[in-house]
Design a protein around this motif. Structure first.
Motif, mmCIF file in Angstrom:
data_model
loop_
_atom_site.group_PDB
_atom_site.id
_atom_site.type_symbol
_atom_site.label_atom_id
_atom_site.label_comp_id
_atom_site.label_asym_id
_atom_site.label_seq_id
_atom_site.Cartn_x
_atom_site.Cartn_y
_atom_site.Cartn_z
ATOM 1 N N LYS A 292 0.553 -1.017 -0.065
ATOM 2 C CA LYS A 292 -0.146 0.061 -0.093
ATOM 3 C C LYS A 292 0.516 1.304 -0.338
ATOM 4 O O LYS A 292 0.469 2.671 -0.234
ATOM 5 N N SER B 279 4.826 -4.152 19.822
ATOM 6 C CA SER B 279 4.670 -3.069 19.167
ATOM 7 C C SER B 279 4.255 -1.369 19.449
ATOM 8 O O SER B 279 4.505 -0.726 19.372
ATOM 9 N N ASP C 78 -5.902 12.110 1.650
ATOM 10 C CA ASP C 78 -5.621 11.651 -0.025
ATOM 11 C C ASP C 78 -4.512 11.623 -0.800
ATOM 12 O O ASP C 78 -3.321 10.865 -0.536
HETATM 13 C C1 MCA Z 1 -8.903 4.896 4.102
HETATM 14 N N1 MCA Z 1 -8.020 3.804 3.411
HETATM 15 C C2 MCA Z 1 -7.759 4.895 2.846
HETATM 16 C C3 MCA Z 1 -7.661 6.074 3.132
HETATM 17 N N2 MCA Z 1 -8.195 5.679 3.627
HETATM 18 N N3 MCA Z 1 -7.192 4.136 1.792
HETATM 19 C C4 MCA Z 1 -5.643 5.317 1.118
HETATM 20 N N4 MCA Z 1 -6.923 6.791 0.973
HETATM 21 C C5 MCA Z 1 -7.251 6.690 1.569
HETATM 22 N N5 MCA Z 1 -7.304 8.627 1.820
HETATM 23 C C6 MCA Z 1 -7.804 2.441 4.016
HETATM 24 C C7 MCA Z 1 -6.990 2.014 4.440
HETATM 25 O O1 MCA Z 1 -5.296 1.626 3.818
HETATM 26 C C8 MCA Z 1 -7.675 0.585 5.058
HETATM 27 O O2 MCA Z 1 -7.572 -0.898 3.748
HETATM 28 C C9 MCA Z 1 -8.487 1.068 4.691
HETATM 29 O O3 MCA Z 1 -8.993 2.743 4.432
HETATM 30 C C10 MCA Z 1 -9.242 1.141 6.610
HETATM 31 O O4 MCA Z 1 -7.469 1.765 7.240
HETATM 32 P P1 MCA Z 1 -7.150 2.250 8.628
HETATM 33 O O5 MCA Z 1 -8.670 2.928 9.323
HETATM 34 O O6 MCA Z 1 -5.966 2.558 8.938
HETATM 35 O O7 MCA Z 1 -6.226 1.166 9.418
HETATM 36 P P2 MCA Z 1 -6.830 -0.495 9.980
HETATM 37 O O8 MCA Z 1 -7.073 -0.996 8.438
HETATM 38 O O9 MCA Z 1 -8.747 -0.136 10.867
HETATM 39 O O10 MCA Z 1 -5.707 -0.994 10.756
HETATM 40 C C11 MCA Z 1 -5.779 -1.019 11.915
HETATM 41 C C12 MCA Z 1 -4.569 -1.945 11.840
HETATM 42 C C13 MCA Z 1 -3.894 -2.075 11.207
HETATM 43 C C14 MCA Z 1 -5.536 -3.402 10.970
HETATM 44 C C15 MCA Z 1 -4.802 -2.102 13.306
HETATM 45 O O11 MCA Z 1 -3.427 -0.809 12.016
HETATM 46 C C16 MCA Z 1 -2.508 -2.537 11.445
HETATM 47 O O12 MCA Z 1 -2.636 -4.292 10.556
HETATM 48 N N6 MCA Z 1 -0.854 -2.675 11.846
HETATM 49 C C17 MCA Z 1 0.493 -3.212 12.218
HETATM 50 C C18 MCA Z 1 1.153 -2.475 12.405
HETATM 51 C C19 MCA Z 1 2.629 -3.026 12.800
HETATM 52 O O13 MCA Z 1 2.052 -4.629 12.281
HETATM 53 N N7 MCA Z 1 3.293 -2.607 13.412
HETATM 54 C C20 MCA Z 1 4.580 -3.599 13.244
HETATM 55 C C21 MCA Z 1 5.334 -2.219 13.088
HETATM 56 P P3 MCA Z 1 -7.895 -1.880 3.893
HETATM 57 O O14 MCA Z 1 -9.096 -1.848 4.672
HETATM 58 O O15 MCA Z 1 -7.728 -2.442 2.607
HETATM 59 O O16 MCA Z 1 -6.467 -2.637 4.539
HETATM 60 S S1 MCA Z 1 6.354 -2.166 14.508
HETATM 61 C C22 MCA Z 1 7.709 -3.361 14.556
HETATM 62 O O17 MCA Z 1 7.454 -4.116 13.775
HETATM 63 C C23 MCA Z 1 7.918 -3.007 16.469
HETATM 64 C C24 MCA Z 1 9.581 -4.384 16.065
HETATM 65 C C25 MCA Z 1 7.492 -4.427 17.071
HETATM 66 O O18 MCA Z 1 7.987 -3.799 18.325
HETATM 67 O O19 MCA Z 1 6.476 -4.713 16.615
#
Ligand code: MCA
Ligand code: AMP
Length: 501
Positions: free
Chosen positions: A92, A276, A464
């Motif tokens: 993405k 995380s 966007d």
């Molecule tokens: C909304 N969307 C958009 C827009 N508005 N896309 C493009 N343009 C826009 N204006 C889309 C998003 O892409 C998404 O699409 C959907 O709308 C909803 O997005 P959003 O509300 O932002 O989030 P979510 O899908 O509800 O995600 C929540 C989540 C995510 C699932 C908790 O934040 C997530 O996966 N987090 C994990 C982060 C992670 O793994 N971090 C590790 C790094 P669609 O529905 O198609 O997806 S830290 C790390 O690795 C360290 C070592 C550690 O300690 O772990």
């Protein structure tokens, strides 16, 4: 700290080697990976990853189009078998972020599932389609002896306070030691079945969530995307462990009162692990009350992999990230960044610094940033602020840089979003902050001075714009319009003065 027990064997996946050596043996028939209704046993994984490994073995570095699919797991395993560094790409990511990562890491090949449409930022790269064909004859796995533990295994891009993301070079040694330390802390074995819905372009979802089960000889069931229904289904059908970011546990906590099946499924799990970002005590308590189970937290970072965890045989304590993992040295330091805080009083705050075989080697192409990240005697400065309880449990209380935002478990630099906003014609000045959000932990807030105060750009337009350039999770959720940004005498933006009123 427990004594260091370093397995420097170059074989990251003994169960895979065993399945290869004895394709008819019981080990080869054990489940390894499952994504939706597609799955691979260890024998099938060896059969599909080994020819791919042979094909990428000559590549200097490869990129992997890291969709949450079987193909991504196979591609990364193939790269690791071949000893070729892999750069996982967020599918993405927008054009500017992808362009930066590709020019910085200079892969020679991009691996993507067959039939994937790749964006123009990757057009110049040679492409290799990942075709999962378990009927193909297995070529022999590349000799594990060819891989030095210091060989870069993965290059994972991570945001800093300013500028574009930096590539953290993670050697094989760090992956092996962090996964083995977690196995010790969590009594994680080949009998465990992990479930999660984490993205596969970061450490949490990829290294812990895919490579972790494979190193143990166990299995993982990936949900494709996180949904509480999927968690409930898998935990009631044999999964033993759940990994998630706090936003996922928050959504579970919200769902529990109306979903007795979810409560029952969570109650059966052997281990519920959050990481995380900090899991709020309120969510801990709601889950404990509804399920009788306590979520445990572990603390890590892209550059350090895992540093601490509440142990499976330890006392789960909400609001703490537990004790240092075996092999990890951890200290707190005073503001000078070198004087150690000796107190274990639950009160004295210091910056967490860590040392150990779990650490990355460098930021790719960024010797100055690498040097700045370490003290002279090799401690890595995490930027996280913490206290220690008398029994050694670490409690994270904040972070040094206010310009780093953790939203949904993703680390996001204010500077990269400000730069993207400034490229919008309707924006004259921009500042970005994070504010508390019950679901995401923090949400991104943009403060802008519009080029034309009569027709300022809308929140959707700016969201966007940022999503297209960087990534959707970096988009601002709230936009405030100002006549001018508050600045000090030096002209520096005073972010603390940015408040609603
Ligand atoms: C909304 N969307 C958009 C827009 N508005 N896309 C493009 N343009 C826009 N204006 C889309 C998003 O892409 C998404 O699409 C959907 O709308 C909803 O997005 P959003 O509300 O932002 O989030 P979510 O899908 O509800 O995600 C929540 C989540 C995510 C699932 C908790 O934040 C997530 O996966 N987090 C994990 C982060 C992670 O793994 N971090 C590790 C790094 P669609 O529905 O198609 O997806 S830290 C790390 O690795 C360290 C070592 C550690 O300690 O772990
Ligand atoms: P990243 O750079 O995306 O790998 O994120 C690493 C950062 O996430 C750390 O420096 C911490 O600030 C934060 N983090 C990870 N795990 C936890 C946790 N269990 N509690 C609080 N913060 C965490």
């Amino acid at each position: 700290m427990s004594p260091l027990s370093l397995d420097l064997s170059p074989d990251l996946f003994p169960a895979l080697t065993e399945a290869q050596a004895d394709p008819d043996g019981p080990g080869a028939h054990r489940p390894a990976l499952r994504f939706g209704d597609r799955s691979l046993t260890y024998g099938e994984l060896a059969a599909t990853a080994s020819p791919l490994a042979a094909r990428v073995a000559e590549a200097g570095r490869i990129a992997v189009w890291a969709t949450p699919t079987l193909e991504t797991a196979v591609a990364v395993v193939a790269a690791l078998l071949a000893g070729v560094p892999a750069v996982p790409l967020n599918p993405k990511s927008g054009e500017s972020e992808l362009g930066h990562i590709v020019s910085d890491s200079a892969p020679t090949l991009v691996l993507a599932a067959q039939g994937t449409q790749l964006p123009s930022a990757l057009a110049a790269l040679e492409r290799l389609a990942i075709d999962i064909d378990t009927s193909a004859p297995a070529t022999s796995l590349p000799s594990p002896g060819t891989s030095d533990p210091e060989t870069p295994a993965l290059i994972v891009y991570t945001s800093g306070t300013t500028g574009p993301p930096k590539g953290a070079v993670i050697p094989r040694r760090a992956i092996a030691t962090t996964l083995d330390a977690l196995a010790d802390a969590w009594q994680w074995t080949g009998d465990d079945v992990l479930v999660h819905g984490l993205p596969l372009f970061h450490v949490h979802g990829l290294i812990l969530g895919i490579l972790g089960p494979l190193r143990r000889g166990g299995s993982v069931r990936h949900l494709g995307r996180f949904e509480t229904a999927g968690v409930a289904r898998e935990l009631s059908e044999g999964a033993t462990m759940l990994f998630g970011v706090p936003t996922m546990y928050h959504r579970i906590a919200e769902t529990l009162p109306d979903d007795p099946a979810l409560a029952k499924a969570l109650a059966r799990a052997r281990l519920l692990v959050s990481g995380s970002a900090a899991l709020p005590v309120h969510d801990h308590e709601r889950i404990a009350q509804a399920t009788g189970r306590r979520v445990i937290e572990r603390y890590g970072m892209t550059e350090t992999l895992m540093n601490t965890s509440v142990r499976a045989d330890g006392e789960p304590r909400a609001g703490t990230v537990g004790v240092p993992l075996p092999g990890v040295e951890l200290r707190l330091t005073e503001e000078d960044g070198t004087t150690a805080v000796e107190a274990y009083d639950g009160e004295t705050v210091g910056e967490i610094q860590v040392r150990g075989p779990n650490l990355f080697t460098e930021y790719l192409n960024r010797p100055e940033a690498t040097a700045a990240a370490f003290t002279e005697d090799g401690w890595f400065r995490t930027g996280d602020m913490a206290v220690r309880d008398p029994d050694g449990y670490v409690r994270i209380v904040g972070r040094k840089a206010t310009d780093l935002i953790k939203s949904g478990g993703y680390k996001i630099g204010a500077g990269e979003i400000e730069n993207a906003l400034l490229e919008h014609p309707g924006v004259r000045e921009a500042a970005v902050t994070g504010e508390p959000d019950a679901d995401l932990g923090e949400r991104i807030v943009a403060w802008i001075v519009p080029a034309d105060p009569q027709s300022p750009p809308t929140v959707d337009e700016l969201a966007d714009h940022v999503a297209r350039r960087l990534a959707p999770h970096k988009r601002p959720r709230v936009v405030h319009h100002l006549d001018a940004l508050p600045r000090n005498d030096m002209g520096k933006i005073m972010k603390r003065a940015l408040t609603h009123d």
